[in-house]
Design a protein around this motif. Sequence first.
Motif, PDB file in Angstrom:
ATOM      1  N   GLY A  61      -3.562   5.681  10.146  1.00  0.00           N
ATOM      2  CA  GLY A  61      -2.909   6.782   9.454  1.00  0.00           C
ATOM      3  C   GLY A  61      -1.428   6.800   9.757  1.00  0.00           C
ATOM      4  O   GLY A  61      -0.992   6.297  10.796  1.00  0.00           O
ATOM      5  N   ALA A  62      -0.654   7.348   8.851  1.00  0.00           N
ATOM      6  CA  ALA A  62       0.783   7.535   9.043  1.00  0.00           C
ATOM      7  C   ALA A  62       1.149   8.897   8.477  1.00  0.00           C
ATOM      8  O   ALA A  62       0.768   9.222   7.347  1.00  0.00           O
ATOM      9  N   SER A  63       1.871   9.701   9.260  1.00  0.00           N
ATOM     10  CA  SER A  63       2.230  11.055   8.839  1.00  0.00           C
ATOM     11  C   SER A  63       3.743  11.240   8.871  1.00  0.00           C
ATOM     12  O   SER A  63       4.400  10.841   9.840  1.00  0.00           O
ATOM     13  N   GLY A 114       1.717  11.884   3.819  1.00  0.00           N
ATOM     14  CA  GLY A 114       1.032  11.037   4.780  1.00  0.00           C
ATOM     15  C   GLY A 114       0.165  10.035   4.051  1.00  0.00           C
ATOM     16  O   GLY A 114      -0.046  10.135   2.833  1.00  0.00           O
ATOM     17  N   LEU A 115      -0.335   9.067   4.774  1.00  0.00           N
ATOM     18  CA  LEU A 115      -1.161   8.023   4.178  1.00  0.00           C
ATOM     19  C   LEU A 115      -2.281   7.666   5.140  1.00  0.00           C
ATOM     20  O   LEU A 115      -2.062   7.547   6.349  1.00  0.00           O
ATOM     21  N   PRO A 173      -3.505   9.336  -0.108  1.00  0.00           N
ATOM     22  CA  PRO A 173      -2.650  10.319   0.568  1.00  0.00           C
ATOM     23  C   PRO A 173      -3.409  11.037   1.679  1.00  0.00           C
ATOM     24  O   PRO A 173      -4.618  11.270   1.582  1.00  0.00           O
ATOM     25  N   ALA A 174      -2.687  11.407   2.729  1.00  0.00           N
ATOM     26  CA  ALA A 174      -3.328  12.061   3.875  1.00  0.00           C
ATOM     27  C   ALA A 174      -2.402  13.139   4.435  1.00  0.00           C
ATOM     28  O   ALA A 174      -1.591  13.708   3.697  1.00  0.00           O
ATOM     29  N   LEU A 175      -2.504  13.395   5.733  1.00  0.00           N
ATOM     30  CA  LEU A 175      -1.845  14.557   6.328  1.00  0.00           C
ATOM     31  C   LEU A 175      -0.368  14.334   6.591  1.00  0.00           C
ATOM     32  O   LEU A 175       0.060  13.249   6.982  1.00  0.00           O
ATOM     33  N   ARG A 176       0.408  15.391   6.398  1.00  0.00           N
ATOM     34  CA  ARG A 176       1.810  15.397   6.792  1.00  0.00           C
ATOM     35  C   ARG A 176       1.919  15.724   8.275  1.00  0.00           C
ATOM     36  O   ARG A 176       0.968  16.177   8.908  1.00  0.00           O
ATOM     37  N   ASN A 177       3.118  15.501   8.822  1.00  0.00           N
ATOM     38  CA  ASN A 177       3.385  15.893  10.208  1.00  0.00           C
ATOM     39  C   ASN A 177       3.082  17.370  10.421  1.00  0.00           C
ATOM     40  O   ASN A 177       3.408  18.210   9.576  1.00  0.00           O
ATOM     41  N   GLY A 178       2.478  17.668  11.563  1.00  0.00           N
ATOM     42  CA  GLY A 178       2.266  19.059  11.936  1.00  0.00           C
ATOM     43  C   GLY A 178       1.065  19.725  11.309  1.00  0.00           C
ATOM     44  O   GLY A 178       0.800  20.902  11.586  1.00  0.00           O
ATOM     45  N   ASP A 179       0.319  19.033  10.477  1.00  0.00           N
ATOM     46  CA  ASP A 179      -0.860  19.631   9.849  1.00  0.00           C
ATOM     47  C   ASP A 179      -1.859  20.035  10.934  1.00  0.00           C
ATOM     48  O   ASP A 179      -2.183  19.238  11.817  1.00  0.00           O
ATOM     49  N   PRO A 180      -2.359  21.276  10.916  1.00  0.00           N
ATOM     50  CA  PRO A 180      -3.283  21.723  11.972  1.00  0.00           C
ATOM     51  C   PRO A 180      -4.588  20.938  12.006  1.00  0.00           C
ATOM     52  O   PRO A 180      -5.316  20.985  13.002  1.00  0.00           O
ATOM     53  N   LEU A 205       0.833  -1.201   0.000  1.00  0.00           N
ATOM     54  CA  LEU A 205       0.000   0.000   0.000  1.00  0.00           C
ATOM     55  C   LEU A 205       0.869   1.253   0.000  1.00  0.00           C
ATOM     56  O   LEU A 205       0.612   2.195  -0.756  1.00  0.00           O
ATOM     57  N   PHE A 206       1.896   1.274   0.841  1.00  0.00           N
ATOM     58  CA  PHE A 206       2.796   2.430   0.864  1.00  0.00           C
ATOM     59  C   PHE A 206       3.483   2.598  -0.489  1.00  0.00           C
ATOM     60  O   PHE A 206       3.644   3.713  -0.982  1.00  0.00           O
ATOM     61  N   GLU A 207       3.896   1.492  -1.061  1.00  0.00           N
ATOM     62  CA  GLU A 207       4.565   1.552  -2.358  1.00  0.00           C
ATOM     63  C   GLU A 207       3.650   2.140  -3.430  1.00  0.00           C
ATOM     64  O   GLU A 207       4.072   2.964  -4.247  1.00  0.00           O
ATOM     65  N   GLU A 208       2.393   1.731  -3.419  1.00  0.00           N
ATOM     66  CA  GLU A 208       1.458   2.191  -4.451  1.00  0.00           C
ATOM     67  C   GLU A 208       1.049   3.646  -4.242  1.00  0.00           C
ATOM     68  O   GLU A 208       1.049   4.453  -5.176  1.00  0.00           O
ATOM     69  N   VAL A 209       0.675   4.011  -3.018  1.00  0.00           N
ATOM     70  CA  VAL A 209       0.171   5.364  -2.756  1.00  0.00           C
ATOM     71  C   VAL A 209       1.298   6.400  -2.815  1.00  0.00           C
ATOM     72  O   VAL A 209       1.103   7.519  -3.288  1.00  0.00           O
ATOM     73  N   LEU A 210       2.493   6.024  -2.346  1.00  0.00           N
ATOM     74  CA  LEU A 210       3.624   6.960  -2.303  1.00  0.00           C
ATOM     75  C   LEU A 210       4.671   6.629  -3.359  1.00  0.00           C
ATOM     76  O   LEU A 210       5.853   6.909  -3.200  1.00  0.00           O
TER      77      LEU A 210
END
Length: 449
Positions: free
Chosen positions: A327-329, A334-335, A282-289, A169-174
Amino acid sequence: MREPIQFPLDQPELTIDLGGGEIRRTVHPSGLRILTERMPAARSASIGFWVGVGSADEQAVSNDAPGSLGSTHFLEHLLFKGTPSRDAYEIATSFDRIGAEHNALTAKEYTCYYAKVRDADLEHATVVLTDMVANSVLDEKEFETERGVILEELAMAADDLGDVASERLFEEVLRGHALGRPIGGNNETIRDAKRDDVLRHYKEQYDPSTLIVTAAGAVDHDRFVDIVLRELGLADSAQWDLNVDRTPVRRPASTLDWAGTHGAPALVERTSEQVNLMLGTPALRNGDPRRYAYGIMNSVLGGGMSSRLFQEIREKRGLAYTAYSFGASYTDAGLFGMYAGMAPSNAVSVMELAEAELARMADQGITEDELERTLGQVAGSSALALEDSDTRMSRLARAEMTSGEFYDLDMSLERYAAVTNDEIKSMAQSLVAHPLQVVAVGAVEGLGL
């Protein structure tokens, strides 16, 4: 709402009163950062040596330049294999003779070497960990032996179809980003790894400016700092050359808008009675409010036995033993994902139900009862986790490595409590705006996904 506590890189000393406990932080001229949290009445302590370099920081071979793919995971193994003063057996017995819990982990953006010991053994464990991290010899014979061990570890992971699905999944999405590579490397990168390349990676990346040392529990900050500096050869400030002072390194905030990729369903045939199904985007990066709205949305959707996915897929229909979301950021990307394991005949139904629940949340948000229940779940689970010195030790490191902002439990709960239903709907809408990548591992022939 209280603001987070700042960890400025140019502030040599910092003390935070937690009303019974205390956090202290020292920044050495070499760039080394040491943070401790004293937990009253604790009789043990957790220690972590965190290097701000992970698998995503490795470089492939380019134009005949040496590469480092697989080096991070290789180093995690090799640092237990000997220093000029201790061989592998002596390192192992040094921990075993004091009953320590010790290990290491490689992540996409950092590596950690850690131990948990009784208070009387804190100095002993710190001395051994420091020696491992700073003085590893990366012996040629041990290198080749450990190559075989790592290949066996990868083979073991390949037998866990849930792990295979997650990696895919990580390979495909990222895809196209270093974050999409497997943390442990693969058979090819481990077989091709050269000792000189791993040694170069070690010498370039394992530097005081990238090193964070944290401890929590029964720990005296001043004494702990003295031990770490002494063992790293940094104790005598008179001998420290001011011309080589270094600014501590914190992973920079990314300006990259990583949209991720989406392709046809990735189907991996393996002998199994089940299909391990994952859907991701794809989802949020670290620190996203928006991370507090994201956390509540994720919890309501798939965070426990009362979550929508668990209730709809397992409890009401009996289509799977487990179903959850996660989730992973990271700094650049992020994913978000959903998982379930089920009989092949149920795969299409489970996929449709998972997609429908995410879409329903984007359309309607959540109920007041779900919000109240989730806030209680977050408060309870967070408070219980902080009873453990491992959690507190890790919390210090993650704050220091990423944003430099520290949130105590009450600060975090204030932000969760302030989340509105509209923010949760908006968060879900941002996820359904991207097509969901489908990954299925197991008995996938003829699934019709």
